[in-house]
Write a protein that holds these residues in place. Structure first.
Motif, PDB file in Angstrom:
ATOM      1  N   ALA A  67      85.073  65.591  78.074  1.00 47.92           N
ATOM      2  CA  ALA A  67      83.793  65.969  78.677  1.00 47.92           C
ATOM      3  C   ALA A  67      82.781  66.353  77.604  1.00 47.92           C
ATOM      4  O   ALA A  67      81.597  66.017  77.700  1.00 47.92           O
ATOM      5  N   ARG A  68      83.237  67.070  76.570  1.00 49.19           N
ATOM      6  CA  ARG A  68      82.325  67.474  75.503  1.00 49.19           C
ATOM      7  C   ARG A  68      81.868  66.286  74.667  1.00 49.19           C
ATOM      8  O   ARG A  68      80.715  66.223  74.230  1.00 49.19           O
ATOM      9  N   ALA A  69      82.765  65.330  74.476  1.00 47.39           N
ATOM     10  CA  ALA A  69      82.444  64.184  73.629  1.00 47.39           C
ATOM     11  C   ALA A  69      81.606  63.134  74.356  1.00 47.39           C
ATOM     12  O   ALA A  69      80.713  62.518  73.760  1.00 47.39           O
ATOM     13  N   GLU A  70      81.888  62.925  75.633  1.00 45.04           N
ATOM     14  CA  GLU A  70      81.284  61.811  76.357  1.00 45.04           C
ATOM     15  C   GLU A  70      80.335  62.246  77.473  1.00 45.04           C
ATOM     16  O   GLU A  70      79.529  61.442  77.950  1.00 45.04           O
ATOM     17  N   GLY A  71      80.428  63.503  77.902  1.00 47.52           N
ATOM     18  CA  GLY A  71      79.625  63.958  79.031  1.00 47.52           C
ATOM     19  C   GLY A  71      78.178  64.221  78.668  1.00 47.52           C
ATOM     20  O   GLY A  71      77.846  64.560  77.530  1.00 47.52           O
ATOM     21  N   ARG A  72      77.316  64.074  79.649  1.00 43.54           N
ATOM     22  CA  ARG A  72      75.905  64.382  79.468  1.00 43.54           C
ATOM     23  C   ARG A  72      75.661  65.852  79.802  1.00 43.54           C
ATOM     24  O   ARG A  72      76.463  66.475  80.502  1.00 43.54           O
ATOM     25  N   PRO A  73      74.597  66.428  79.302  1.00 35.79           N
ATOM     26  CA  PRO A  73      74.330  67.848  79.581  1.00 35.79           C
ATOM     27  C   PRO A  73      74.312  68.120  81.082  1.00 35.79           C
ATOM     28  O   PRO A  73      73.721  67.354  81.858  1.00 35.79           O
ATOM     29  N   ALA A  74      74.936  69.216  81.466  1.00 33.71           N
ATOM     30  CA  ALA A  74      75.052  69.531  82.889  1.00 33.71           C
ATOM     31  C   ALA A  74      73.705  69.568  83.604  1.00 33.71           C
ATOM     32  O   ALA A  74      73.571  69.011  84.702  1.00 33.71           O
ATOM     33  N   PRO A  75      72.654  70.212  83.054  1.00 31.54           N
ATOM     34  CA  PRO A  75      71.375  70.239  83.770  1.00 31.54           C
ATOM     35  C   PRO A  75      70.831  68.838  84.066  1.00 31.54           C
ATOM     36  O   PRO A  75      70.268  68.602  85.137  1.00 31.54           O
ATOM     37  N   GLU A  76      71.010  67.926  83.110  1.00 26.02           N
ATOM     38  CA  GLU A  76      70.532  66.557  83.302  1.00 26.02           C
ATOM     39  C   GLU A  76      71.288  65.879  84.443  1.00 26.02           C
ATOM     40  O   GLU A  76      70.697  65.195  85.290  1.00 26.02           O
ATOM     41  N   VAL A  77      72.602  66.069  84.467  1.00 22.26           N
ATOM     42  CA  VAL A  77      73.420  65.464  85.518  1.00 22.26           C
ATOM     43  C   VAL A  77      73.050  66.035  86.879  1.00 22.26           C
ATOM     44  O   VAL A  77      72.853  65.295  87.854  1.00 22.26           O
ATOM     45  N   ILE A  78      72.933  67.355  86.976  1.00 19.88           N
ATOM     46  CA  ILE A  78      72.607  67.992  88.254  1.00 19.88           C
ATOM     47  C   ILE A  78      71.265  67.498  88.768  1.00 19.88           C
ATOM     48  O   ILE A  78      71.102  67.197  89.956  1.00 19.88           O
ATOM     49  N   GLU A  79      70.287  67.401  87.877  1.00 17.33           N
ATOM     50  CA  GLU A  79      68.952  66.946  88.274  1.00 17.33           C
ATOM     51  C   GLU A  79      68.997  65.513  88.796  1.00 17.33           C
ATOM     52  O   GLU A  79      68.379  65.183  89.816  1.00 17.33           O
ATOM     53  N   GLN A  80      69.748  64.638  88.098  1.00 22.17           N
ATOM     54  CA  GLN A  80      69.792  63.232  88.496  1.00 22.17           C
ATOM     55  C   GLN A  80      70.578  63.032  89.795  1.00 22.17           C
ATOM     56  O   GLN A  80      70.183  62.230  90.647  1.00 22.17           O
TER      57      GLN A  80
END
Length: 241
Positions: A67-80
């Motif tokens: 998740a740290r290596a491949e995941g996008r920032p949580a705020p960006e994901v939640i917004e999208q």
């Protein structure tokens, strides 16, 4: 023509745990299917900002390191994710969510945590949810489990890759379609009315479950954790008395 022959949208999350107030989103999926149109799916992998417990990783297969290596920032994901659900609701498409009060509540708390306007604040009364778990419990009194895998077996629906958000989202849509296709009173109920009925059904189901816990030795304390709200547990203001 019944609503189940039109477009359906599935929504599913995989998370760091089962506490809607404290746990975080790891993966999310919004999928649209049916209505004589091609299936369209959007998926996200988030860096939740906290460690993913081994128990949760064993379920959905995403480790903290991945998740740290491949995941996008949580705020960006939640917004999208929220924006896509808003578009879905505004298009008049019902959202299919297995155990909706978990996924929608956790999304709501994540939005508030990261400064994103929550979904329900954006769509107000426009959100129509179809919860296969709530509907199935209302129409079938059979014994046994009612997980998504259980429902897929009962309704003879394919489940490809359980506990991945995209597989679970499309499977939930298939279950709802099958229930409507085989149950006249469900498919003939207008969507807004069916949503309202599920609010009542979920509350009654919650009361029944709490009563069962209270009369079952060793499970009495579990009754306090049963919530009757559906499809979202309302947020409690931190400054509330």
């Amino acid at each position: 023509m019944s609503w189940h022959t039109g477009r359906l949208a599935g929504f599913d999350l995989e998370t760091t745990g089962v506490d809607v107030e404290e746990d975080r989103i790891v993966t999310a999926c919004v999928v649209q299917c049916g209505g004589g149109q091609p299936t369209q799916s959007a998926t996200w992998l988030a860096d939740p900002g906290i460690d993913i417990p081994e128990q949760a990783a064993a379920v959905h297969g995403i480790t903290t390191e991945q998740a740290r290596a491949e995941g996008r920032p949580a705020p960006e994901v939640i917004e999208q994710v929220t924006a896509m659900l808003v578009d879905t609701v505004e298009a008049g498409i019902p959202v299919v969510i297995m155990n909706a009060s978990y996924d929608l509540t956790l999304l709501d708390r994540e939005a508030r945590r990261h400064g994103v306007l929550p979904l329900t604040d954006m769509v107000n009364e426009g959100l129509i949810v179809l919860d296969p778990r709530v509907i199935d419990k209302q129409i079938s009194r059979r014994k046994g489990g009612r997980t998504l895998a259980d429902l897929c077996r009962h309704y003879e629906v394919r489940l490809d890759g359980a506990h991945s958000s995209d597989a679970d989202a499309i499977a939930a849509c298939r279950v709802v379609w099958r229930i409507a296709d085989t149950t006249a009173r469900i498919r003939e109920t207008p969507l807004a009315q069916l949503h309202a009925q599920q609010i009542e059904w979920a509350a009654a189901q919650g009361r029944s479950l709490a009563a069962y816990f209270r009369r079952t030795p060793g499970k009495e304390a579990w009754a306090d954790g049963v919530r009757e709200e559906w499809p979202l547990v309302p947020h409690q203001r931190e400054d509330a008395s």
